[in-house]
Design an enzyme around this catalytic site. Structure first.
Site, PDB file in Angstrom:
ATOM      1  N   SER A  14       0.830  -1.212   0.000  1.00  0.00           N
ATOM      2  CA  SER A  14       0.000   0.000   0.000  1.00  0.00           C
ATOM      3  C   SER A  14       0.865   1.262   0.000  1.00  0.00           C
ATOM      4  O   SER A  14       0.497   2.271  -0.607  1.00  0.00           O
ATOM      5  CB  SER A  14      -0.988  -0.002   1.166  1.00  0.00           C
ATOM      6  OG  SER A  14      -0.337   0.173   2.394  1.00  0.00           O
ATOM      7  N   ASN A  15       2.026   1.202   0.658  1.00  0.00           N
ATOM      8  CA  ASN A  15       2.930   2.360   0.598  1.00  0.00           C
ATOM      9  C   ASN A  15       3.538   2.516  -0.794  1.00  0.00           C
ATOM     10  O   ASN A  15       3.729   3.633  -1.275  1.00  0.00           O
ATOM     11  CB  ASN A  15       4.033   2.243   1.654  1.00  0.00           C
ATOM     12  CG  ASN A  15       3.572   2.752   2.998  1.00  0.00           C
ATOM     13  OD1 ASN A  15       3.415   3.955   3.200  1.00  0.00           O
ATOM     14  ND2 ASN A  15       3.311   1.830   3.921  1.00  0.00           N
ATOM     15  N   HIS A 106       8.696   3.600   9.233  1.00  0.00           N
ATOM     16  CA  HIS A 106       8.366   2.746  10.378  1.00  0.00           C
ATOM     17  C   HIS A 106       7.055   3.235  10.981  1.00  0.00           C
ATOM     18  O   HIS A 106       6.874   4.446  11.157  1.00  0.00           O
ATOM     19  CB  HIS A 106       9.502   2.816  11.411  1.00  0.00           C
ATOM     20  CG  HIS A 106       9.306   1.886  12.565  1.00  0.00           C
ATOM     21  ND1 HIS A 106       9.562   0.535  12.478  1.00  0.00           N
ATOM     22  CD2 HIS A 106       8.853   2.104  13.822  1.00  0.00           C
ATOM     23  CE1 HIS A 106       9.277  -0.036  13.650  1.00  0.00           C
ATOM     24  NE2 HIS A 106       8.855   0.898  14.480  1.00  0.00           N
ATOM     25  N   GLU A 176       1.130   7.264   6.990  1.00  0.00           N
ATOM     26  CA  GLU A 176       2.287   6.814   6.193  1.00  0.00           C
ATOM     27  C   GLU A 176       2.084   7.164   4.723  1.00  0.00           C
ATOM     28  O   GLU A 176       3.002   7.624   4.039  1.00  0.00           O
ATOM     29  CB  GLU A 176       2.466   5.296   6.300  1.00  0.00           C
ATOM     30  CG  GLU A 176       3.029   4.813   7.609  1.00  0.00           C
ATOM     31  CD  GLU A 176       3.267   3.313   7.591  1.00  0.00           C
ATOM     32  OE1 GLU A 176       3.989   2.824   6.718  1.00  0.00           O
ATOM     33  OE2 GLU A 176       2.684   2.618   8.458  1.00  0.00           O
TER      34      GLU A 176
HETATM   35  C1  GRF Z   1       3.955  -0.348   6.788  1.00  0.00           C
HETATM   36  O1  GRF Z   1       3.229  -0.165   7.965  1.00  0.00           O
HETATM   37  C2  GRF Z   1       5.373   0.127   6.978  1.00  0.00           C
HETATM   38  O2  GRF Z   1       5.519   1.109   7.939  1.00  0.00           O
HETATM   39  C3  GRF Z   1       6.080  -1.086   7.453  1.00  0.00           C
HETATM   40  O3  GRF Z   1       5.450  -2.169   6.817  1.00  0.00           O
HETATM   41  C4  GRF Z   1       4.122  -1.805   6.451  1.00  0.00           C
HETATM   42  C5  GRF Z   1       4.000  -2.084   4.988  1.00  0.00           C
HETATM   43  O4  GRF Z   1       2.677  -1.978   4.503  1.00  0.00           O
HETATM   44  N1  GRF Z   1       7.503  -0.965   7.241  1.00  0.00           N
HETATM   45  P1  GRF Z   1       2.436  -1.955   2.930  1.00  0.00           P
HETATM   46  O5  GRF Z   1       3.012  -3.236   2.359  1.00  0.00           O
HETATM   47  O6  GRF Z   1       3.098  -0.746   2.382  1.00  0.00           O
HETATM   48  O7  GRF Z   1       0.949  -1.925   2.765  1.00  0.00           O
END
Ligand code: GRF
Length: 199
Positions: A14-15, A106, A176
């Site tokens: 998702s990020n 994080h 995030e």
């Molecule tokens: C996020 O919460 C990030 O902070 C951590 O892992 C998670 C990844 O989520 N490092 P996604 O795969 O980006 O949805």
């Protein structure tokens, strides 16, 4: 010269999606482009998101000393490595090959609630268990210590009374998605203009 970004992701991505959407929205003014999405997991949904966006998606063997990853990054002339839910430790060789050029997000306020075993829901569980009144998001450069390295951005939010780890996880993730792409954009803009700041 546009900064060439590789995103490393192991999971849902998702990020990664937030990064793809953000850099696409900048159009011609973007200081960076995502040229590669790489994963240690062949089935990572993040790879599908990359393909859907027309970005090269690669799988690499993360069990070696970092040579496979370094080869992949060099092959794509990558300037900046962005970790987005990448669940493996980055080998020292990679960190030395890309000093100050690897960034991580994080889901907590480092240096608290970081380090070995502190990922995903475990961070939010620990925040609730300790009765912390604040949590948030930290963007930092990666060094050889886990969840360590120069901090780029931090966004703090309150933990409401009666809040659950699940509700916290949702609020933190939403932040995030806003903070991380913009922090990466700032790093890329500094790098593109050759302004020395952390690297
Ligand atoms: C996020 O919460 C990030 O902070 C951590 O892992 C998670 C990844 O989520 N490092 P996604 O795969 O980006 O949805």
């Amino acid at each position: 010269m546009t900064v060439r970004i590789a995103v490393l992701a192991s999971g849902r991505g998702s990020n990664l999606q937030a990064l793809i959407d953000h850099f696409a929205s900048l159009g011609d003014t973007t200081p960076a482009q995502i040229v590669l999405v790489a994963s240690n997991r062949e089935k990572a949904p993040a790879l599908d998101r990359a393909r859907a966006a027309g970005i090269t998606a690669s799988v690499f063997d993360a069990s070696d000393d970092g040579s496979a990853l370094i080869g992949l990054l060099r092959g794509h002339e990558v300037d900046l490595v962005v970790l987005a839910g990448y669940m493996k430790r980055i080998p020292a060789e990679v960190i030395q090959a890309y000093p100050g050029q690897i960034v991580n997000v994080h889901p907590g306020l480092l240096p608290d609630f970081g380090g070995a075993g502190m990922y995903g829901a475990r961070v939010h569980d620990a925040v609730i268990a300790r009765g912390a009144t604040d949590t948030g998001v930290t963007v930092h450069l990666v060094d050889e210590e886990l969840d360590h390295g120069p901090m780029i951005a931090q966004w703090k939010i309150p933990v409401f009374p009666g809040e659950t780890a699940q509700s916290l996880a949702e609020r933190v993730l939403a932040i995030e998605h806003i903070v991380y792409p913009r922090a990466v954009e700032m790093i890329a803009a500094l790098r593109e203009r050759k302004i020395f700041a952390n690297f």
